[in-house]
Structure formats: structure tokens, C-alpha cells
Design a protein around this motif. Structure first.
Motif, PDB file in Angstrom:
ATOM      1  N   SER A   1       7.608   4.140   6.554  1.00  0.00           N
ATOM      2  CA  SER A   1       7.916   3.386   5.434  1.00  0.00           C
ATOM      3  C   SER A   1       9.366   3.642   5.385  1.00  0.00           C
ATOM      4  CB  SER A   1       7.410   3.904   4.130  1.00  0.00           C
ATOM      5  OG  SER A   1       6.691   3.265   3.863  1.00  0.00           O
TER       6      SER A   1
ATOM      7  N   LYS B   1      10.456  11.174  -0.926  1.00  0.00           N
ATOM      8  CA  LYS B   1       9.922  10.524  -1.303  1.00  0.00           C
ATOM      9  C   LYS B   1       9.485   8.623  -0.799  1.00  0.00           C
ATOM     10  CE  LYS B   1       8.570   9.567  -6.660  1.00  0.00           C
ATOM     11  NZ  LYS B   1       9.003   9.643  -7.724  1.00  0.00           N
ATOM     12  N   GLU B   2       8.897   8.342  -0.951  1.00  0.00           N
ATOM     13  CA  GLU B   2       8.813   7.193  -0.038  1.00  0.00           C
ATOM     14  C   GLU B   2       8.873   6.119  -1.256  1.00  0.00           C
ATOM     15  OE1 GLU B   2       4.978   5.611   0.888  1.00  0.00           O
ATOM     16  OE2 GLU B   2       5.186   3.586   1.206  1.00  0.00           O
TER      17      GLU B   2
ATOM     18  N   PRO C   1       9.093   2.360  -2.671  1.00  0.00           N
ATOM     19  CA  PRO C   1       8.765   0.751  -2.217  1.00  0.00           C
ATOM     20  C   PRO C   1      10.031  -0.202  -1.423  1.00  0.00           C
ATOM     21  CG  PRO C   1       8.790   1.847  -4.773  1.00  0.00           C
ATOM     22  CD  PRO C   1       9.622   2.555  -3.977  1.00  0.00           C
TER      23      PRO C   1
ATOM     24  N   GLY D   1       5.337   5.056  -5.370  1.00  0.00           N
ATOM     25  CA  GLY D   1       5.475   6.030  -3.489  1.00  0.00           C
ATOM     26  C   GLY D   1       5.026   7.150  -3.705  1.00  0.00           C
ATOM     27  N   THR D   2       4.260   7.350  -2.247  1.00  0.00           N
ATOM     28  CA  THR D   2       3.826   9.679  -1.851  1.00  0.00           C
ATOM     29  C   THR D   2       5.470  10.044  -2.261  1.00  0.00           C
ATOM     30  OG1 THR D   2       3.870   8.573  -0.012  1.00  0.00           O
ATOM     31  CG2 THR D   2       1.517   7.814  -0.818  1.00  0.00           C
TER      32      THR D   2
END
Ligand code: 16C
Ligand code: ATP
Ligand code: CA
Length: 539
Positions: free
Chosen positions: A17, A31-32, A34, A51-52
Motif C-alpha cells: 500500500s 498512515k495508510e 485508502p 487506514g492503519t
């Protein structure tokens, strides 16, 4: 003017990602993003929801290094094939090694690898992280390491080579390593030979006994260099400037356990690397104006003295010797007569019966000049145990310790007096050390928080000529020859001073507030772990 830390924000590729990665001088966060919100390249400046997300304090980053890609290694070290398109878009990678919290105060080293779209961006990230790490002045660069190859289960060298040395190398810490060849090797080397100016700290790989050697070497050297006479009980000692790291490889490891929360070599190595600092009190023990030893954890007469004296003859049993001798001493059930006089600590807030615990961030009460005018107290009687715990003495056998509310750096020691009682009651008292029950809430136990104390055994009001090793034994055998079938106790026990037997029963003890510093931070509150361990946690 102080230089402002540089702020960096980029979209970088991580695993499968794209993440928004931010470095602000205090935290590194990723931070992921989306899938529908991705920006192809360059920086983004708006917050992204969902997101993670992860966050690492810069002070807990160990190192950053370049990584060649074409594929890459996974976080757990396994080869990972990256999607062709993304590898092409983000071919320049760097890896950040950082501290991650695990269960029960354990720390682990984790790696995260970010992929950048160009080499300039990667260099910018590596350079900025390195600049921020260099600015952390409390981190050690050069350490003197002593390894006891015979401590605990005799794993010292192996533990250091396999678990600790690779971490020190990763964090660019250079070391001079000495494997000790005999007892007191480390102490004497520190006292007389070691070129201390070259180092930012001393690390010992071993147990409490090995740590005690390091303390004796460093404290004595510091006093000698400053012209302070250790033989005078009233003398104010000069604090040591070098910090001490303990890599636990002993039988009890109570100093490590009570300052870090666990006896785990990797955790301790990481506390050294991030440059933690925990001040600690040290007790000086004198007999007739002659210096005997320093104590950092436990000074115990009666039960713990007898356990130690017996266990020393069973070193071959390894750590199990303490349980064996503990059981035997419990059955023997000897008591000892004498007088304990003590100077209570009246200028501090806490008491040994508090429910509060010494935890990371606690600022010890530094000795105050204005003590209330409270005189010395005296307690006379027959005791099963007289214990002075300058810290909790928590260890795997007793996770709360001998004095759960004792503080590491408040200039006091908790004096625990266990009077003669039945075996059954003494067992109840001992058992409470293994649970959260209050071991002081018993009629035959009293506890005082003190700055100084003295002990005089009854049979020897003038102990000046007494050498316990000789006269003590004679006196005991004399008494028992006179009463062959009796269960009378010997006149003297020995003092267990951090795992060493003292040669005198009559001693005078004073606490020296914050005389040494450890590479530790005290036990962290558990909820901190719960938050940080949760990968979904909000930033
Ligand atoms: C019934 C279970 C009761 C368990 C009670 C456990 C209390 C343990 C408290 C340990 C405090 C350790 C303080 C640390 C001292 C160190 O500076 C020193 C050097 O490493 N270690 C020892 O002297 C080593 C001292 C080791 C002492 C071990 C004592 C073991 C007692 C076992 C009693 C068994 C009774 C069983 C009756 C059925
Ligand atoms: N090379 C050596 N040979 C023999 N003894 C040593 C050597 N190096 C150190 N020692 C001594 O070994 C004793 C025990 O060491 P250490 O504290 O590491 O282990 P332990 O006694 O098993 O653990 P603990 O003190 O936690 O009970 C120390 O008092 C130290 O002085
Ligand atoms: Ca203390």
C-alpha cells in the motif's frame, strides 16, 4: 538559536500500500492511504481518514539504512516479491529500525521498509532521520562491556554475541568487550585501570553479583578521583557520571527486573541504545568506621542471610540453589536477637504501605536539608529476618518484590523487621510475596522508611573484635553442643548484601541518594503498552 528539526512529509510505498509518512522531529508516523485517495507523487498536506496508522517516537528509532530493491525483505526477514508496477514506481528503499513494545514490559527491535519514487527523496529521508538521531545527545556511542561467563546458567557470552552485539552494531555503538577471568576482575579493572574517559557507559552481562562488582568499581573510582574517604560513614559520596547497563544473565536479576520490568537481554540492550537514564540510591555499609560494601537492592539478616550462606555452597545447582536453600532455611526456622536503631525519613511523602508503585517518570524526592527533628527509633527483640530494601527487589520469584512501594531514587530504604513467629505464620508472610497481598499486614511484621540504620546483635554488644566467619561458628557450635537436642538458634546470622555475605553482624548503613545511574527508565505503566501495541490506534 536552537535549530528547528526539519519536517518531512511524503507518500511512500510500504508492503502493498501507499502510506503518508511524516517526520516532525518528535514522531515518525505512517498512515495508510485508502486506495481511492492516493496522490501519485510528492508531498500531501491534508489529513487522511481511515487506514492503519503507526507512530514511533524518534527517540526510539535505532537506525536508518538504505536498502537495495528489486524485491525486498519483509518485516520478519522473509523474501517478499513486490508487485512489479509498484517496485518500478518506488524503487528506492530505506529501512528504519525502531523499538516496539511487546508483552510484560518486553521491548523488541522492529524494521519497517519504505520505498520512494526517487533516490533524492530517499536520501532526504535518510539524512533527516540521521540528523534527528544525532541530535539525541543522551545516546551512548562507545561502551565498555564486561561479560561474566559463569553467571546464572553460564550463558553470558552467548547471550551477548547472539542477542546484544547485533543490536549495538545496528545502532552504530562501538564496544570494548572484556570477558572476566575471575571474580572481582571487572571491579578491579574499573577501580584502577579502565580509561573511563573513553566511554559513555559501562555494560555488564551477568546477574546482580556482576552488577554489584561494576557499582563497587565505579563508585570507589569516583571517590578516589575526588579525594573522598569511603571509610567515613558520614561522608557525602560523589555521584558517578557513567551510566551502567545490565544485560541480565544471572540467577535473580532483581536490579534489572525492578528497573526495567522484565529480565530480558534484548529489552535491556534497547534501553541502553536509546540512552535511558534512571538514577538509583546506593547504601553504604560500615563496621566500626570501616567501609564494608555497597548495597543497591537487599541487605538481609536472618532468613535471607542464611539462605545465601547455604546456597553459596551449592553454586553448582545454578539458580535452583536459592529454592533449595530457601526451603531448608525455612524449615530450620532460626531467629536472631539484637537491636535495630534507625533514622526515619520524615521529609518524604510516601510510606512503605502505600499502594503507589515506583514507575517510569517518577521523580525521586531529592534529599531535603530540613528534616523534621525526629530522633532515632530503636527496636529490640528476636527476629526471623531484618531486611533493608532500597528498591522493590521485584524479581521473577516475587513480581512485586520485598517492598513493593519502595522507590529507586528517593534516598531511603525500607527497613522490614520480621519478629520471631511460628513457621506457619512465617510461611504466610513469605507466600504473600508471590501475590498482591500485603506482606506487612501481620502483627509480627513492621516496616519503616529510613535514611540510616544500625544493627547490633545481642550476644555481641561489642562486636569490634568479632569476625563472624570464625567466632560466630564457634559460638553456635558451643551453644548446640550444650543443648544437643534443642532447637535453639545460633547467636548470629550473616548479612546478605546484594548476594554477598558480609563478615560482620554489627553494621551501620546510610543511603546515598541517586549515587549511580542506569540505562533504564523505571517500569513503564502497562496501559502505555496496550495503546502502542494496538496497530489500529489513533495517532
Ligand atoms: C513459599 C514461597 C515463598 C516465596 C517467597 C519468595 C520471596 C522472594 C524474595 C526475593 C527477594 C530477592 C531479593 C534479591 C536479592 C539479591 O540482591 C540477591 C543477589 O542476586 N539474591 C539473593 O540473595 C537470592 C535470594 C533468594 C531468596 C529465595 C528465597 C526462596 C524462599 C523459598 C521458601 C520456601 C518455603 C517453602 C515452604 C513449604
Ligand atoms: N570469570 C569469573 N569467574 C568466576 N566468578 C566470576 C567471574 N566473573 C564474575 N564472577 C563472580 O560471579 C558471581 C556471580 O555472578 P552473577 O551475578 O553474574 O551471577 P549469579 O550469581 O548467578 O546471579 P545473581 O547474582 O543474579 O544471583 C559474582 O559475584 C562475580 O563476582
Ligand atoms: Ca530507595
Amino acid at each position: 538559536m536552537e535549530k528547528q528539526p526539519r519536517l518531512l512529509a511524503s507518500q511512500l510505498f510500504l508492503k502493498n500500500s501507499v502510506f503518508e509518512v511524516l517526520l516532525n522531529g518528535v514522531l515518525l508516523t505512517w498512515k495508510e492511504i485508502p486506495a481511492n485517495k492516493k496522490v501519485v507523487s510528492g508531498s500531501i498536506h491534508h489529513p487522511i481518514k481511515g487506514g492503519t496508522s503507526h507512530s514511533v517516537s524518534v527517540s526510539e528509532i535505532l537506525a536508518v539504512r538504505e536498502l537495495d530493491v528489486g524485491g525486498g525483505t519483509n518485516d520478519d526477514g522473509r523474501w517478499q516479491k513486490m508487485p512489479q508496477k509498484l517496485t518500478e514506481a518506488y524503487p528506492y528503499a530505506f529501512t528504519v529500525s525502531y523499538v516496539e513494545r511487546a508483552r510484560q514490559h518486553r521491548w523488541r527491535c522492529s524494521d519497517v521498509t519504505f520505498h520512494c519514487s526517487d533516490g533524492v527523496l530517499r536520501q532526504q529521508w535518510i539524512q533527516t532521520i540521521r540528523e534527528q538521531l544525532t541530535a539525541l545527545t543522551s545516546r551512548p556511542k562507545h561502551l565498555l562491556v564486561y561479560i561474566n561467563p559463569y553467571g546464572g546458567k553460564q550463558q553470558g557470552e552467548c547471550i551477548y554475541e547472539q542477542k546484544v552485539a547485533p543490536l549495538f552494531a545496528c545502532a552504530s555503538i562501538s564496544t570494548d568487550v572484556i570477558v572476566t577471568e575471575h571474580a572481582n576482575h571487572a571491579r578491579d579493572h574499573l577501580k584502577t585501570e579502565a580509561e573511563l574517559k573513553k566511554y559513555d557507559g559501562v555494560v555488564c552481562v551477568g546477574g546482580d553479583g556482576m552488577f554489584s562488582e561494576i557499582v563497587h568499581g565505579l563508585v570507589s573510582r569516583t571517590q578516589r578521583d575526588n579525594g573522598v574517604d569511603q571509610n567515613s560513614p558520614e561522608e557525602k559520596l560523589v555521584p558517578c557520571s557513567l551510566r551502567i547497563g545490565i544485560i541480565p544473565a544471572g540467577s535473580t536479576d532483581c536490579i534489572c527486573y525492578a528497573t526495567v520490568g522484565i529480565n530480558d537481554p534484548v529489552t535491556s540492550a534497547l534501553h541502553v541504545i536509546v540512552g535511558d537514564s534512571q538514577p538509583m540510591d546506593v547504601c553504604s555499609v560500615h563496621h566500626n568506621n570501616t567501609f564494608l560494601r555497597y548495597s543497591i537492592s537487599l541487605l538481609g539478616y536472618g532468613f535471607y542471610g542464611d539462605v545465601l550462606a547455604d546456597s553459596e555452597r551449592k553454586r553448582w545447582m545454578g539458580p535452583a540453589r536459592y529454592d533449595f536453600s530457601g526451603f531448608k532455611t525455612f524449615l530450620t526456622h532460626h531467629h536472631y536477637e539484637g537491636a535495630v536503631s534507625f533514622l526515619p525519613a520524615t521529609d518524604i511523602l510516601g510510606t512503605p504501605r502505600d499502594k503507589t508503585r515506583c514507575r517510569a517518570g517518577y521523580v525521586g524526592t531529592v534529599s531535603l536539608p530540613e528534616q523534621y527533628e525526629v530522633g532515632w527509633g530503636v527496636v529490640r527483640g528476636k527476629f526471623l529476618a531484618i531486611n533493608a530494601a532500597s528498591m522493590s527487589c521485584a524479581c521473577p520469584r516475587s513480581p512485586m518484590g520485598l517492598s513493593p512501594a519502595a522507590h529507586l531514587a528517593d534516598g531511603t530504604t525500607d527497613l522490614i523487621l520480621v519478629r520471631k513467629c511460628s513457621r506457619f505464620n512465617f510461611l504466610r508472610h513469605l507466600l504473600r510475596h508471590t501475590s498482591k497481598d500485603d506482606q506487612f499486614d501481620m502483627t509480627f511484621v513492621e516496616v519503616h522508611r529510613v535514611r540510616r540504620f544500625r544493627f547490633t546483635p545481642r550476644h555481641c554488644q561489642n562486636d569490634s573484635e568479632l569476625d563472624l566467619r570464625e567466632n560466630g561458628k564457634q559460638l553456635f557450635s558451643q551453644i548446640c553442643r550444650d543443648h544437643p537436642a534443642c532447637s535453639c538458634s545460633p547467636a548470629y546470622s550473616s548479612w546478605n548484601c546484594d548476594g554477598e555475605i558480609l563478615p560482620h553482624a554489627a553494621i551501620e548503613v546510610g543511603v546515598h541518594c541517586q549515587l549511580i545511574k542506569l540505562f533504564a527508565r523505571g517500569i513503564e505503566e502497562q496501559p502505555l503498552f496496550e495503546d502502542l501495541a494496538n496497530p489500529q490506534c489513533a495517532l
